[in-house]
Design a protein around this motif. Structure first.
Motif, PDB file in Angstrom:
ATOM      1  N   ILE A   2     -33.467  18.840   3.534  1.00  0.00           N
ATOM      2  CA  ILE A   2     -34.283  18.630   2.333  1.00  0.00           C
ATOM      3  C   ILE A   2     -33.474  17.937   1.249  1.00  0.00           C
ATOM      4  O   ILE A   2     -33.952  17.004   0.589  1.00  0.00           O
ATOM      5  CB  ILE A   2     -34.846  19.974   1.828  1.00  0.00           C
ATOM      6  N   THR A   3     -32.244  18.381   1.061  1.00  0.00           N
ATOM      7  CA  THR A   3     -31.381  17.762   0.046  1.00  0.00           C
ATOM      8  C   THR A   3     -31.176  16.277   0.331  1.00  0.00           C
ATOM      9  O   THR A   3     -31.298  15.429  -0.573  1.00  0.00           O
ATOM     10  CB  THR A   3     -30.018  18.471  -0.009  1.00  0.00           C
ATOM     11  N   LYS A   4     -30.888  15.952   1.585  1.00  0.00           N
ATOM     12  CA  LYS A   4     -30.663  14.552   1.947  1.00  0.00           C
ATOM     13  C   LYS A   4     -31.932  13.717   1.773  1.00  0.00           C
ATOM     14  O   LYS A   4     -31.880  12.584   1.266  1.00  0.00           O
ATOM     15  CB  LYS A   4     -30.165  14.459   3.392  1.00  0.00           C
ATOM     16  N   MET A   5     -33.075  14.259   2.192  1.00  0.00           N
ATOM     17  CA  MET A   5     -34.331  13.512   2.084  1.00  0.00           C
ATOM     18  C   MET A   5     -34.736  13.312   0.625  1.00  0.00           C
ATOM     19  O   MET A   5     -35.279  12.262   0.254  1.00  0.00           O
ATOM     20  CB  MET A   5     -35.433  14.232   2.857  1.00  0.00           C
ATOM     21  N   GLU A   6     -34.478  14.307  -0.218  1.00  0.00           N
ATOM     22  CA  GLU A   6     -34.783  14.157  -1.646  1.00  0.00           C
ATOM     23  C   GLU A   6     -33.896  13.087  -2.286  1.00  0.00           C
ATOM     24  O   GLU A   6     -34.352  12.329  -3.148  1.00  0.00           O
ATOM     25  CB  GLU A   6     -34.612  15.503  -2.354  1.00  0.00           C
ATOM     26  N   GLN A   7     -32.640  13.051  -1.856  1.00  0.00           N
ATOM     27  CA  GLN A   7     -31.744  12.007  -2.358  1.00  0.00           C
ATOM     28  C   GLN A   7     -32.217  10.625  -1.902  1.00  0.00           C
ATOM     29  O   GLN A   7     -32.181   9.654  -2.672  1.00  0.00           O
ATOM     30  CB  GLN A   7     -30.319  12.272  -1.868  1.00  0.00           C
ATOM     31  N   LEU A   8     -32.682  10.549  -0.658  1.00  0.00           N
ATOM     32  CA  LEU A   8     -33.219   9.285  -0.142  1.00  0.00           C
ATOM     33  C   LEU A   8     -34.459   8.863  -0.917  1.00  0.00           C
ATOM     34  O   LEU A   8     -34.614   7.682  -1.269  1.00  0.00           O
ATOM     35  CB  LEU A   8     -33.546   9.427   1.347  1.00  0.00           C
ATOM     36  N   ALA A   9     -35.340   9.838  -1.204  1.00  0.00           N
ATOM     37  CA  ALA A   9     -36.559   9.522  -1.953  1.00  0.00           C
ATOM     38  C   ALA A   9     -36.237   8.976  -3.338  1.00  0.00           C
ATOM     39  O   ALA A   9     -36.917   8.056  -3.832  1.00  0.00           O
ATOM     40  CB  ALA A   9     -37.444  10.765  -2.068  1.00  0.00           C
TER      41      ALA A   9
ATOM     42  N   GLU B 268     -38.837   0.471  -7.931  1.00  0.00           N
ATOM     43  CA  GLU B 268     -38.965   0.022  -9.316  1.00  0.00           C
ATOM     44  C   GLU B 268     -38.342  -1.357  -9.521  1.00  0.00           C
ATOM     45  O   GLU B 268     -38.779  -2.123 -10.391  1.00  0.00           O
ATOM     46  CB  GLU B 268     -38.309   1.039 -10.256  1.00  0.00           C
ATOM     47  N   SER B 269     -37.329  -1.669  -8.721  1.00  0.00           N
ATOM     48  CA  SER B 269     -36.697  -2.987  -8.847  1.00  0.00           C
ATOM     49  C   SER B 269     -37.412  -4.041  -8.000  1.00  0.00           C
ATOM     50  O   SER B 269     -37.490  -5.209  -8.383  1.00  0.00           O
ATOM     51  CB  SER B 269     -35.225  -2.906  -8.449  1.00  0.00           C
ATOM     52  N   ILE B 270     -37.930  -3.604  -6.849  1.00  0.00           N
ATOM     53  CA  ILE B 270     -38.680  -4.520  -5.972  1.00  0.00           C
ATOM     54  C   ILE B 270     -39.982  -3.831  -5.582  1.00  0.00           C
ATOM     55  O   ILE B 270     -40.040  -3.063  -4.622  1.00  0.00           O
ATOM     56  CB  ILE B 270     -37.873  -4.894  -4.712  1.00  0.00           C
ATOM     57  N   SER B 271     -41.025  -4.086  -6.332  1.00  0.00           N
ATOM     58  CA  SER B 271     -42.296  -3.360  -6.170  1.00  0.00           C
ATOM     59  C   SER B 271     -43.147  -3.978  -5.071  1.00  0.00           C
ATOM     60  O   SER B 271     -44.113  -4.711  -5.336  1.00  0.00           O
ATOM     61  CB  SER B 271     -43.060  -3.334  -7.497  1.00  0.00           C
ATOM     62  N   THR B 272     -42.798  -3.633  -3.826  1.00  0.00           N
ATOM     63  CA  THR B 272     -43.610  -4.113  -2.709  1.00  0.00           C
ATOM     64  C   THR B 272     -44.367  -2.936  -2.095  1.00  0.00           C
ATOM     65  O   THR B 272     -43.971  -1.768  -2.226  1.00  0.00           O
ATOM     66  CB  THR B 272     -42.732  -4.750  -1.622  1.00  0.00           C
ATOM     67  N   PHE B 273     -45.439  -3.248  -1.395  1.00  0.00           N
ATOM     68  CA  PHE B 273     -46.255  -2.221  -0.747  1.00  0.00           C
ATOM     69  C   PHE B 273     -45.440  -1.481   0.313  1.00  0.00           C
ATOM     70  O   PHE B 273     -45.548  -0.266   0.473  1.00  0.00           O
ATOM     71  CB  PHE B 273     -47.486  -2.871  -0.125  1.00  0.00           C
ATOM     72  N   GLU B 274     -44.612  -2.223   1.029  1.00  0.00           N
ATOM     73  CA  GLU B 274     -43.788  -1.619   2.075  1.00  0.00           C
ATOM     74  C   GLU B 274     -42.803  -0.614   1.488  1.00  0.00           C
ATOM     75  O   GLU B 274     -42.610   0.476   2.041  1.00  0.00           O
ATOM     76  CB  GLU B 274     -43.024  -2.706   2.829  1.00  0.00           C
ATOM     77  N   ASN B 275     -42.172  -0.963   0.352  1.00  0.00           N
ATOM     78  CA  ASN B 275     -41.237  -0.039  -0.287  1.00  0.00           C
ATOM     79  C   ASN B 275     -41.938   1.228  -0.766  1.00  0.00           C
ATOM     80  O   ASN B 275     -41.379   2.327  -0.706  1.00  0.00           O
ATOM     81  CB  ASN B 275     -40.540  -0.727  -1.466  1.00  0.00           C
ATOM     82  N   MET B 276     -43.172   1.063  -1.240  1.00  0.00           N
ATOM     83  CA  MET B 276     -43.944   2.229  -1.673  1.00  0.00           C
ATOM     84  C   MET B 276     -44.255   3.138  -0.478  1.00  0.00           C
ATOM     85  O   MET B 276     -44.154   4.368  -0.566  1.00  0.00           O
ATOM     86  CB  MET B 276     -45.239   1.778  -2.340  1.00  0.00           C
ATOM     87  N   LEU B 277     -44.636   2.539   0.664  1.00  0.00           N
ATOM     88  CA  LEU B 277     -44.954   3.319   1.862  1.00  0.00           C
ATOM     89  C   LEU B 277     -43.725   4.070   2.366  1.00  0.00           C
ATOM     90  O   LEU B 277     -43.819   5.220   2.806  1.00  0.00           O
ATOM     91  CB  LEU B 277     -45.494   2.402   2.960  1.00  0.00           C
ATOM     92  N   ASN B 278     -42.573   3.412   2.311  1.00  0.00           N
ATOM     93  CA  ASN B 278     -41.340   4.070   2.761  1.00  0.00           C
ATOM     94  C   ASN B 278     -41.037   5.307   1.923  1.00  0.00           C
ATOM     95  O   ASN B 278     -40.669   6.359   2.450  1.00  0.00           O
ATOM     96  CB  ASN B 278     -40.166   3.092   2.677  1.00  0.00           C
ATOM     97  N   ARG B 279     -41.192   5.184   0.612  1.00  0.00           N
ATOM     98  CA  ARG B 279     -40.934   6.327  -0.265  1.00  0.00           C
ATOM     99  C   ARG B 279     -41.956   7.429  -0.029  1.00  0.00           C
ATOM    100  O   ARG B 279     -41.612   8.615   0.019  1.00  0.00           O
ATOM    101  CB  ARG B 279     -40.949   5.900  -1.729  1.00  0.00           C
TER     102      ARG B 279
END
Length: 263
Positions: free
Chosen positions: A193-200, A208-219
């Motif tokens: 959980i700690t690692k995944m929260e850091q990844l999120a 926020e720096s590159i607002s693409t649909f793919e980046n949003m889906l990954n998050r």
């Protein structure tokens, strides 16, 4: 001279979490039975050996396996504990698991001064006089060193019960065991959980720096995984059995069917 392990589970085929090592004639009908009942009330399964060992026998493989499969061992030191070679042999196996596996060891000093165990004084000194006559020097030294090692673990001193009843001690001890097991049961999930929260968080900054649909889906996928891990953590903490989980799934399926039939 018998030593027993106690529990609601009589075979290793039934999953147990706690192995209780104790001298039967000292505490079976007192502290150990009270402890066993208290652990059962919070859904902790312990191991019981109903077959008393005869003189000259080695520890059966079933007991060795029971110690290895447990997550935590309780060692109940009492006045006559050191009289039993089987208690001492079980103790050595428990200590081995503590060194080689993530096996929690919790000593309890019942009606015996911890320093008597650590330094082999009093009834423990008397027991070792007999052991030195009946067993080889190497084995006796292993037992002595094992007692010192076990007595140095953080444990519970029930020798001076001045202001507290045995019931209060057992209840507090049970809470301590439950907390230790819970931490062990979810430690792997906490790390994930700690690692995944850091990844999120990194993905949020990247989005926020590159607002693409793919980046949003990954998050979003990472956040969903964190939610799933936290749900699994809650299930483990609640100690839900497979039967309970199966019932929940069946109930959800039934509710879904009722909802679909309404339209």
């Amino acid at each position: 001279m018998e030593c027993s392990s106690s529990s609601s589970s009589s075979t290793t085929s039934q999953k147990h979490e706690v192995f209780i090592n104790f001298r039967s004639e000292d505490t079976r009908k007192t502290f150990t039975s009270h402890l066993n009942g208290a652990l059962e009330r919070v859904d902790i399964k312990t191991y019981v050996d109903n077959n008393n060992l005869e003189r000259g026998e080695e520890i059966p493989i079933t007991l060795v396996r029971a110690i290895e499969e447990a997550k935590l061992s309780v060692i109940v030191f009492s006045k006559n504990y050191a009289d039993s070679k089987w208690c001492l042999d079980e103790l050595l196996k428990i200590l081995e698991c503590g060194r080689t596996k993530r096996h929690i060891i919790v000593p309890v000093f019942y009606d015996i001064d911890p320093s008597d165990v650590r330094n082999q004084r009093g009834s423990y000194a008397e027991a070792f006089v007999n052991h030195e006559r009946n067993f080889d020097e190497k084995k006796v030294l292993e037992w002595r060193n094992g007692l010192v090692e076990a007595a140095n673990y953080a444990g519970w001193d029930c020798y001076n019960k001045v202001t507290r009843t045995e019931y209060e001690i057992v209840e507090d001890f049970t809470k301590d065991v439950l907390e230790k097991l819970n931490r062990t049961n979810v430690s792997d999930l906490d790390r994930q959980i700690t690692k995944m929260e850091q990844l999120a968080e990194l993905q949020r900054q990247f989005y926020e720096s590159i607002s693409t649909f793919e980046n949003m889906l990954n998050r979003d996928a990472t956040i969903q995984r964190v939610t799933e891990l936290k749900m699994e953590r809650s299930i483990r903490m609640l100690r839900l059995t497979p039967d309970m989980l199966s019932y929940m799934e069946n109930s959800n399926d039934n509710n879904k069917s009722v909802f679909e039939n309404m339209f």
